[in-house]
Scaffold this active site. Sequence first.
Site, PDB file in Angstrom:
ATOM      1  N   LYS A 143       0.787  -1.688  -0.366  1.00 20.23           N
ATOM      2  CA  LYS A 143      -0.201  -0.363  -0.110  1.00 20.23           C
ATOM      3  C   LYS A 143       0.787   1.296   0.108  1.00 20.23           C
ATOM      4  O   LYS A 143       0.068   1.803  -0.759  1.00 20.23           O
ATOM      5  CB  LYS A 143      -1.203   0.196   1.085  1.00 20.23           C
ATOM      6  CG  LYS A 143      -1.630   1.048   1.149  1.00 20.23           C
ATOM      7  CD  LYS A 143      -2.851   0.384   2.295  1.00 20.23           C
ATOM      8  CE  LYS A 143      -2.167   1.155   3.839  1.00 20.23           C
ATOM      9  NZ  LYS A 143      -2.754   0.766   5.230  1.00 20.23           N
TER      10      LYS A 143
ATOM     11  N   GLU B 244      -1.070   8.279  12.128  1.00 18.76           N
ATOM     12  CA  GLU B 244      -0.619   7.281  11.353  1.00 18.76           C
ATOM     13  C   GLU B 244       0.895   7.242  12.576  1.00 18.76           C
ATOM     14  O   GLU B 244       0.711   7.930  13.507  1.00 18.76           O
ATOM     15  CB  GLU B 244       0.179   8.205  11.297  1.00 18.76           C
ATOM     16  CG  GLU B 244       1.506   7.693   9.875  1.00 18.76           C
ATOM     17  CD  GLU B 244       0.968   6.754   8.948  1.00 18.76           C
ATOM     18  OE1 GLU B 244       1.418   5.875   8.120  1.00 18.76           O
ATOM     19  OE2 GLU B 244      -0.604   7.023   8.525  1.00 18.76           O
ATOM     20  N   ARG B 245       0.966   6.040  12.887  1.00 19.41           N
ATOM     21  CA  ARG B 245       2.294   5.150  13.612  1.00 19.41           C
ATOM     22  C   ARG B 245       3.797   6.545  13.459  1.00 19.41           C
ATOM     23  O   ARG B 245       3.763   6.682  12.201  1.00 19.41           O
ATOM     24  CB  ARG B 245       2.897   3.814  13.394  1.00 19.41           C
ATOM     25  CG  ARG B 245       1.353   3.391  14.010  1.00 19.41           C
ATOM     26  CD  ARG B 245       1.954   1.443  13.351  1.00 19.41           C
ATOM     27  NE  ARG B 245       0.194   0.313  13.826  1.00 19.41           N
ATOM     28  CZ  ARG B 245      -0.438   0.789  12.943  1.00 19.41           C
ATOM     29  NH1 ARG B 245      -0.205   0.558  11.506  1.00 19.41           N
ATOM     30  NH2 ARG B 245      -1.721   0.125  12.940  1.00 19.41           N
TER      31      ARG B 245
END
Length: 524
Positions: free
Chosen positions: A173, A199-200
């Site tokens: 992705k 988001e990490r």
Amino acid sequence: MGVTTSILQQTNLESRARSPNLGIVASVRGSVVDIRFDAHLPPIFSVLRAGAENQIVIEVLAQRDARHVRGIALTPTQGLARGMAVEDTAGPLKVPVGKGILSRMFDVFGNVIDRQPAPADVQWRSVHRAPPPLAQRSTKTEIFETGIKVIDVLVPLERGGKAGLFGGAGVGKTVLLTEMIHNMIGHHDGVSIFCGIGERCREGEELYRGMKEAGVLPNMVMVFGQMNEPPGSRFRVGHAALTMAEYFRDEEHRDVLLLIDNIFRFIQAGMEVSGLMGQMPSRLGYQPTMGTELSGLEERIANTDAGAITSIQAVYVPADDFTDPAAVHTFSHLSASIVLSRKRASEGLFPAIDPLQSSSKMATPGIVGERHYNLAQEIRRTLAQYGELKDIIAMLGLEQLSPEDRKVVGRARRLERFLTQPFFTTEQFTNLKGKLVSLKDSLDGCERILRDEFKDCPESGLYMIGPISEVKGKTKAVPPAAPEPETKAGNNQSGEAKPAAELHLAPEAKLQPKVEHAVAAHAS
């Protein structure tokens, strides 16, 4: 008397402008803060600051009565106590816009987070903006060409549209998003904005480093509301990124590629904010205003006469339940759905897009043309027939199929390999030069494969190439040779090169067609 009243009002306004509007913290419950103002109440969406260094940011979401407002903290509230002073900034949340923000990373407040000096020559705009009115929208339907064969042929994207990217971890992705950014900048003279919602930190750092190594950073902006931040911050980071995108569309008249990862986390952050504010939840715990909040974000992604914002959004489907309210509301805004398949990724067919589950509203004869539409339908039909025959091949073998079915299998396997493509962003890992393929070349290649022009070429000759003209270069590695006595006819029924013709190749090249055949036999 009227003149005196107007003078007094003007004096009060000037005194307010000179002296800040101060309030006092009445209560703190997690991220929810109640503040008392004796002078005048700040309006909805006003930003308030508190703390020793004004480091705690609060956004007003409700006016409870004539003296109290309730806000949600966009930063951690450690150290905030009842009775502390709160300053009204007399304005909403703002972010920087302008050419100076290119190649930089920002948080939801417009602060740089890439350890470099703050950008100069920027303007500050409110993140709360209305979608463009219908009178300014462009009604022209255009194809957004990505240079990626499988997307352009089977799932064409709309310029100014919204595409959903459905995929888990490890299926490519991020690589696909990075490649779209590369193609947009290099060939569309556009700007790319990446918005990480929830988001990490690790993924954000890896993406920034990958963009820098790929050389696409100078024409892109990255905005992050990370997973460890409060829900209020994650809820507003999408609006911040859209404000930056609207500047390049309206002021610079440039096309913008907006990548959002993940739109479900935006809905999830809104659900957390709604619960903190004490609103009664709707179905499955979602906020009752979910449709309005999602529409307020998605409707700003539009094409006008000045330019277009094209969005690629990662969409997480909870528990694979497509009837989940978050998935249903998201589907209503998308013009294309791209589904990534872990099974195709395990077979090495990158990009691992499932052509049968992916769809686009642009794939109609009136938009893409009769030839393109008929070719796409024929490709889907061939791949679907191959999927139905895989069980028979796994149980009985390819030899038990009729000659016509064998031709279908050969076409489908060659189509699958032709629709793979080496990416610019993975050159350092694969040692394959990236390819950008025009829509014309992609359609020509698929059409020639369906006409069985390459039935005598090995399937490996179509794997990881650009246009179909590169097949000849790959098949030169398999020189023609006389058949050996021990060569069996069954080895060549699907158009594979004869083992005798591969005796002078490297061992891995000699085994490759057999390995691919074995993978196909056990694919189901």
